[in-house]
Motif scaffolding. Structure first.
Motif, PDB file in Angstrom:
ATOM      1  N   UNK A   1       0.851  -1.205   0.000  1.00 36.65           N
ATOM      2  CA  UNK A   1       0.000   0.000   0.000  1.00 36.65           C
ATOM      3  C   UNK A   1       0.887   1.256   0.000  1.00 36.65           C
ATOM      4  N   UNK A   2       0.700   2.120  -0.951  1.00 35.97           N
ATOM      5  CA  UNK A   2       1.537   3.325  -1.045  1.00 35.97           C
ATOM      6  C   UNK A   2       1.031   4.379  -0.058  1.00 35.97           C
ATOM      7  N   UNK A   3       1.977   5.023   0.596  1.00 34.66           N
ATOM      8  CA  UNK A   3       1.604   6.103   1.506  1.00 34.66           C
ATOM      9  C   UNK A   3       0.986   7.249   0.691  1.00 34.66           C
ATOM     10  N   UNK A   4      -0.082   7.823   1.226  1.00 34.71           N
ATOM     11  CA  UNK A   4      -0.721   8.949   0.529  1.00 34.71           C
ATOM     12  C   UNK A   4      -0.549  10.210   1.359  1.00 34.71           C
ATOM     13  N   UNK A   5      -0.174  11.295   0.705  1.00 29.53           N
ATOM     14  CA  UNK A   5      -0.018  12.559   1.431  1.00 29.53           C
ATOM     15  C   UNK A   5      -0.795  13.654   0.697  1.00 29.53           C
ATOM     16  N   UNK A   6      -1.179  14.667   1.456  1.00 30.58           N
ATOM     17  CA  UNK A   6      -1.833  15.821   0.833  1.00 30.58           C
ATOM     18  C   UNK A   6      -0.844  16.980   0.807  1.00 30.58           C
ATOM     19  N   UNK A   7      -0.837  17.723  -0.296  1.00 29.92           N
ATOM     20  CA  UNK A   7       0.106  18.839  -0.422  1.00 29.92           C
ATOM     21  C   UNK A   7      -0.661  20.151  -0.542  1.00 29.92           C
ATOM     22  N   UNK A  53       5.748   8.209  -1.711  1.00 29.40           N
ATOM     23  CA  UNK A  53       4.436   8.701  -1.279  1.00 29.40           C
ATOM     24  C   UNK A  53       3.742   9.347  -2.464  1.00 29.40           C
ATOM     25  N   UNK A  54       2.439   9.141  -2.536  1.00 28.36           N
ATOM     26  CA  UNK A  54       1.645   9.714  -3.630  1.00 28.36           C
ATOM     27  C   UNK A  54       0.980  10.997  -3.133  1.00 28.36           C
ATOM     28  N   UNK A  55       1.157  12.058  -3.915  1.00 24.56           N
ATOM     29  CA  UNK A  55       0.544  13.347  -3.545  1.00 24.56           C
ATOM     30  C   UNK A  55      -0.900  13.295  -4.042  1.00 24.56           C
ATOM     31  N   UNK A  56      -1.724  12.748  -3.220  1.00 21.60           N
ATOM     32  CA  UNK A  56      -3.024  12.284  -3.656  1.00 21.60           C
ATOM     33  C   UNK A  56      -3.980  13.415  -4.101  1.00 21.60           C
ATOM     34  N   UNK A  59      -3.962  16.627  -8.386  1.00 26.17           N
ATOM     35  CA  UNK A  59      -4.771  17.153  -9.493  1.00 26.17           C
ATOM     36  C   UNK A  59      -5.661  18.325  -9.061  1.00 26.17           C
ATOM     37  N   UNK A  60      -6.232  18.195  -7.885  1.00 24.49           N
ATOM     38  CA  UNK A  60      -7.127  19.251  -7.384  1.00 24.49           C
ATOM     39  C   UNK A  60      -6.358  20.558  -7.123  1.00 24.49           C
ATOM     40  N   UNK A  61      -5.188  20.438  -6.514  1.00 24.94           N
ATOM     41  CA  UNK A  61      -4.373  21.627  -6.219  1.00 24.94           C
ATOM     42  C   UNK A  61      -3.837  22.231  -7.524  1.00 24.94           C
TER      43      UNK A  61
END
Ligand code: SF4
Length: 292
Positions: A1-7, A53-56, A59-61
Motif C-alpha cells: 500500500x503506497x503512503x498517501x499525502x496531501x500537499x 508517497x503519492x501526492x493524492x 490534481x485538485x491543487x
C-alpha cells in the motif's frame, strides 16, 4: 500500500527557464521513486525523501494553481517530473500523472515528460491533445511550435550495466522501443543521456554508439550530461555509487576520486570535452544536441 499525502502546492515555478529542458514549471506527482537508480540524488540527504508517497490531492491543487497562472497568461512548459518518475508501477493503479495531464490540457499548458517507462504510451491520447492545444510562451512558439516533448533517460546502452545501476527500470532497449512508438505517434522525442557514467559510458566510442542508436530509434534530439554525486550518508547517491564501484569496478575507484576530487561533479575540462564531443557526434549523425 503506497503512503498517501496531501500537499498545499504542486506547481513549482522556476526562477528562470531551464536551458536544457525549456521548462518554466515542474510538477512531481510523487515523493521518491521505486526505480532506484544508484546515481539518483532524490533519495539522499541533499534533496529528497527515501520513502515513496503519492501526492493524492495533486490534481485538485494543480487545477487551482493552473487556473490562476492561465488567467494571468503565465504560460510555460511544465516538466513532469523533475524529481520523481511520473510512470512508476504505482501510477498504473493511481493514475495521478494521467489526472495531472488532464489538468494541463484543460488550461492549455505545454509539457515536457521525462521518463524511463513504457507506461507513458497509455497517455498518448491526452498528450496528442496537449500537443496541438497548448499555448507556448511567445519566444518558444516559433522555436518549438508544439506543446509536448517526450524525453527518455538512459545512462548506458550496456544492458548488463544498466541492470546494476538502474535496477528497477525497463531496459535501455525497451526505453528506445517506447520512444520509437511515441515518434511514430507523431511526437517530438529525444534521449537524455544523463548521466553518462565516467569510464563506463562516456568514451567517444560509447557516445558515438549512443547517438547513432538514438537516431535509429527516431530521436529528434540527444542531450548529454555528466554524473553528479552528492552526500556521505548511507542513502546518498555518492555512497551508493562508490559501493557499486567497489563491488563491480574496483579498479575505477581511484579514477573517480581523482576526477571528482572534493566536488559533486567532474571538473570543467571534463564537462567541456563531453559537450564538444556530443555536439560533434550529433552533427555527424544529423541529430539536434538541443531540444529547440
Ligand atoms: S527513474 Fe529518475 S527519479 Fe527514479 S530513481 Fe531513476 S533517476 Fe531517480
Amino acid at each position: 500500500m503506497v503512503k498517501e499525502v496531501k500537499v498545499k502546492s504542486i506547481l513549482n515555478k522556476h526562477k528562470k527557464r531551464d536551458e536544457w529542458f525549456l521548462d518554466d514549471y515542474s510538477v512531481n506527482p510523487y515523493y521518491g521513486c521505486t526505480f532506484n537508480c544508484i546515481y539518483c540524488y532524490i533519495k539522499g540527504s541533499k534533496y529528497g525523501s527515501a520513502e515513496l508517497a503519492a501526492k493524492i490531492n495533486a490534481p485538485e491543487i494543480l487545477d487551482k494553481q493552473l487556473r490562476h497562472r492561465a488567467k494571468k497568461k503565465e504560460y510555460g512548459i511544465i516538466a513532469l517530473s523533475s524529481s520523481t518518475e511520473p510512470y512508476m508501477h504505482v501510477e498504473r493503479e493511481l493514475e495521478l500523472t494521467r489526472m495531472i495531464l488532464q489538468k494541463i490540457l484543460k488550461y492549455r499548458f505545454p509539457v515536457e515528460i521525462a521518463t524511463k517507462s513504457k507506461l507513458v504510451l497509455r497517455d498518448l491520447d491526452i498528450l496528442e491533445k496537449i500537443d496541438s492545444a497548448a499555448i507556448l510562451p511567445a519566444d518558444l512558439a516559433q522555436r518549438l511550435g508544439r506543446g509536448v516533448i517526450v524525453s527518455f533517460s538512459i545512462s548506458t546502452l550496456d544492458e548488463k550495466l544498466a541492470k546494476i545501476v538502474e535496477p528497477g527500470t525497463p531496459s535501455p532497449k525497451n526505453r528506445l522501443k517506447t520512444m520509437l512508438k511515441c515518434k511514430q505517434g507523431g511526437f517530438l522525442v529525444g534521449v537524455n543521456y544523463i548521466p553518462v557514467l565516467p569510464f563506463l559510458s562516456d568514451s567517444e566510442e560509447n557516445l558515438d554508439e549512443m547517438i547513432r542508436t538514438a537516431k535509429d530509434y527516431g530521436a529528434d534530439y540527444v542531450l548529454i550530461g555528466s554524473l553528479t554525486l552528492f552526500g556521505d550518508k548511507a542513502n546518498d547517491c555518492k555512497t551508493l555509487y562508490y559501493k557499486f564501484l567497489e563491488e563491480h569496478f574496483p579498479e575505477l575507484v581511484s579514477e573517480y576520486k581523482s576526477l571528482f576530487r572534493n566536488s559533486f561533479a567532474p571538473p570543467k575540462r571534463y564537462q567541456t570535452k563531453l559537450a564538444e564531443m556530443s555536439k560533434r557526434l550529433c552533427r555527424k549523425y544529423g541529430i539536434k544536441s538541443r531540444i529547440a
